[in-house]
Design a protein around this motif. Sequence first.
Motif, PDB file in Angstrom:
ATOM      1  N   PRO A  14      23.190  39.307  56.079  1.00  0.00           N
ATOM      2  CA  PRO A  14      22.402  38.588  57.392  1.00  0.00           C
ATOM      3  C   PRO A  14      21.705  38.910  57.886  1.00  0.00           C
ATOM      4  O   PRO A  14      22.062  39.991  58.009  1.00  0.00           O
ATOM      5  CB  PRO A  14      24.170  37.870  57.739  1.00  0.00           C
ATOM      6  N   ALA A  15      21.014  38.633  58.631  1.00  0.00           N
ATOM      7  CA  ALA A  15      20.117  38.504  59.935  1.00  0.00           C
ATOM      8  C   ALA A  15      20.124  38.107  61.121  1.00  0.00           C
ATOM      9  O   ALA A  15      20.725  37.405  61.358  1.00  0.00           O
ATOM     10  CB  ALA A  15      18.517  38.062  59.325  1.00  0.00           C
ATOM     11  N   ARG A  16      19.583  38.954  61.985  1.00  0.00           N
ATOM     12  CA  ARG A  16      19.774  38.397  63.620  1.00  0.00           C
ATOM     13  C   ARG A  16      18.214  37.789  63.333  1.00  0.00           C
ATOM     14  O   ARG A  16      17.708  38.193  63.375  1.00  0.00           O
ATOM     15  CB  ARG A  16      19.704  39.298  64.746  1.00  0.00           C
ATOM     16  N   LEU A 116      21.086  34.022  67.400  1.00  0.00           N
ATOM     17  CA  LEU A 116      22.670  34.347  65.523  1.00  0.00           C
ATOM     18  C   LEU A 116      22.472  35.387  64.878  1.00  0.00           C
ATOM     19  O   LEU A 116      21.449  35.913  65.061  1.00  0.00           O
ATOM     20  CB  LEU A 116      22.570  32.663  65.049  1.00  0.00           C
ATOM     21  N   ILE A 117      23.925  35.124  64.421  1.00  0.00           N
ATOM     22  CA  ILE A 117      23.389  35.551  63.433  1.00  0.00           C
ATOM     23  C   ILE A 117      23.436  34.786  61.797  1.00  0.00           C
ATOM     24  O   ILE A 117      24.322  33.670  62.005  1.00  0.00           O
ATOM     25  CB  ILE A 117      24.561  36.912  63.106  1.00  0.00           C
ATOM     26  N   ALA A 118      22.815  34.485  61.009  1.00  0.00           N
ATOM     27  CA  ALA A 118      22.358  33.759  59.816  1.00  0.00           C
ATOM     28  C   ALA A 118      22.259  34.472  58.653  1.00  0.00           C
ATOM     29  O   ALA A 118      21.354  35.136  58.189  1.00  0.00           O
ATOM     30  CB  ALA A 118      21.599  32.979  60.577  1.00  0.00           C
ATOM     31  N   ASP A 119      22.622  32.985  57.810  1.00  0.00           N
ATOM     32  CA  ASP A 119      22.221  33.529  56.169  1.00  0.00           C
ATOM     33  C   ASP A 119      21.859  32.108  55.567  1.00  0.00           C
ATOM     34  O   ASP A 119      21.797  31.774  56.126  1.00  0.00           O
ATOM     35  CB  ASP A 119      23.479  34.319  55.397  1.00  0.00           C
ATOM     36  N   GLU A 120      22.040  32.122  54.499  1.00  0.00           N
ATOM     37  CA  GLU A 120      21.302  31.259  53.651  1.00  0.00           C
ATOM     38  C   GLU A 120      22.302  30.176  54.021  1.00  0.00           C
ATOM     39  O   GLU A 120      22.243  28.655  53.904  1.00  0.00           O
ATOM     40  CB  GLU A 120      20.894  31.655  52.398  1.00  0.00           C
ATOM     41  N   ARG A 121      23.625  30.398  54.380  1.00  0.00           N
ATOM     42  CA  ARG A 121      24.932  29.180  54.390  1.00  0.00           C
ATOM     43  C   ARG A 121      25.006  28.756  55.523  1.00  0.00           C
ATOM     44  O   ARG A 121      25.635  26.948  55.463  1.00  0.00           O
ATOM     45  CB  ARG A 121      25.662  29.643  53.133  1.00  0.00           C
ATOM     46  N   ASP A 122      25.195  29.270  56.984  1.00  0.00           N
ATOM     47  CA  ASP A 122      26.038  29.490  57.972  1.00  0.00           C
ATOM     48  C   ASP A 122      24.914  30.279  59.026  1.00  0.00           C
ATOM     49  O   ASP A 122      24.590  30.702  58.865  1.00  0.00           O
ATOM     50  CB  ASP A 122      27.508  29.563  57.613  1.00  0.00           C
ATOM     51  N   VAL A 123      25.407  29.896  60.597  1.00  0.00           N
ATOM     52  CA  VAL A 123      25.285  30.874  61.781  1.00  0.00           C
ATOM     53  C   VAL A 123      26.464  30.731  62.267  1.00  0.00           C
ATOM     54  O   VAL A 123      27.179  30.067  62.406  1.00  0.00           O
ATOM     55  CB  VAL A 123      24.175  30.000  62.427  1.00  0.00           C
ATOM     56  N   TYR A 124      26.094  31.913  62.689  1.00  0.00           N
ATOM     57  CA  TYR A 124      27.489  32.355  63.665  1.00  0.00           C
ATOM     58  C   TYR A 124      27.202  33.208  65.515  1.00  0.00           C
ATOM     59  O   TYR A 124      25.970  33.380  64.954  1.00  0.00           O
ATOM     60  CB  TYR A 124      27.911  33.930  62.817  1.00  0.00           C
ATOM     61  N   GLY A 125      27.501  33.211  66.031  1.00  0.00           N
ATOM     62  CA  GLY A 125      27.513  34.095  66.824  1.00  0.00           C
ATOM     63  C   GLY A 125      27.804  33.379  68.678  1.00  0.00           C
ATOM     64  O   GLY A 125      28.666  32.035  68.136  1.00  0.00           O
ATOM     65  N   HIS A 126      27.999  33.523  69.622  1.00  0.00           N
ATOM     66  CA  HIS A 126      28.335  33.583  70.114  1.00  0.00           C
ATOM     67  C   HIS A 126      27.615  31.969  71.117  1.00  0.00           C
ATOM     68  O   HIS A 126      27.896  30.860  71.472  1.00  0.00           O
ATOM     69  CB  HIS A 126      28.491  34.672  72.222  1.00  0.00           C
ATOM     70  N   ASP A 127      26.466  31.618  70.508  1.00  0.00           N
ATOM     71  CA  ASP A 127      25.782  31.051  71.328  1.00  0.00           C
ATOM     72  C   ASP A 127      25.998  29.365  70.471  1.00  0.00           C
ATOM     73  O   ASP A 127      26.215  28.435  70.371  1.00  0.00           O
ATOM     74  CB  ASP A 127      23.961  30.823  70.664  1.00  0.00           C
ATOM     75  N   VAL A 128      26.499  29.999  68.967  1.00  0.00           N
ATOM     76  CA  VAL A 128      27.177  28.525  68.277  1.00  0.00           C
ATOM     77  C   VAL A 128      28.110  27.751  69.041  1.00  0.00           C
ATOM     78  O   VAL A 128      28.140  26.655  68.955  1.00  0.00           O
ATOM     79  CB  VAL A 128      27.235  28.879  66.820  1.00  0.00           C
TER      80      VAL A 128
END
Length: 137
Positions: A14-16, A116-128
């Motif tokens: 996943p990428a920031r 965010l931390i993102a990959d091809e399927r989802d996004v993750y993190g505090h801002d979500v």
Amino acid sequence: MVSCEIPTAGYPDPARVVRTVLIVDIVESVRLMEEDENDTVQRWLRLVKTIETTVLPTHAGRLVKSQGDGLMLEFSSVRPALQAAFAIQNICAEANGGVAPRRQMHLRMGAQVGELIADERDVYGHDVNLAARLTAL
């Protein structure tokens, strides 16, 4: 003890990224479903399809996930996310034309920009999480 190690071979790291997350949620979805489940689901699916085929391509957005009565959308910046939010509101208002007031589908939305931390399927993190909390307000 069972290990929670999950093999990651074949999955890209996943990428920031800095993105704007837009959460869309149906107001009183439980009531609408209880009153007429088939009608509510069919109307929601039509709305989601319109969002996917017209709003997201126009505003360079991505459908991250559909959560039954809500959507998580991702945009590269704030402006297209907010333009998409207004477009979604307009589409929903048009879809409510001729529908009894009690059966109309209304949406609440919340947006947040951040890293965010993102990959091809989802996004993750505090801002979500923050975008979801703003939606609830």
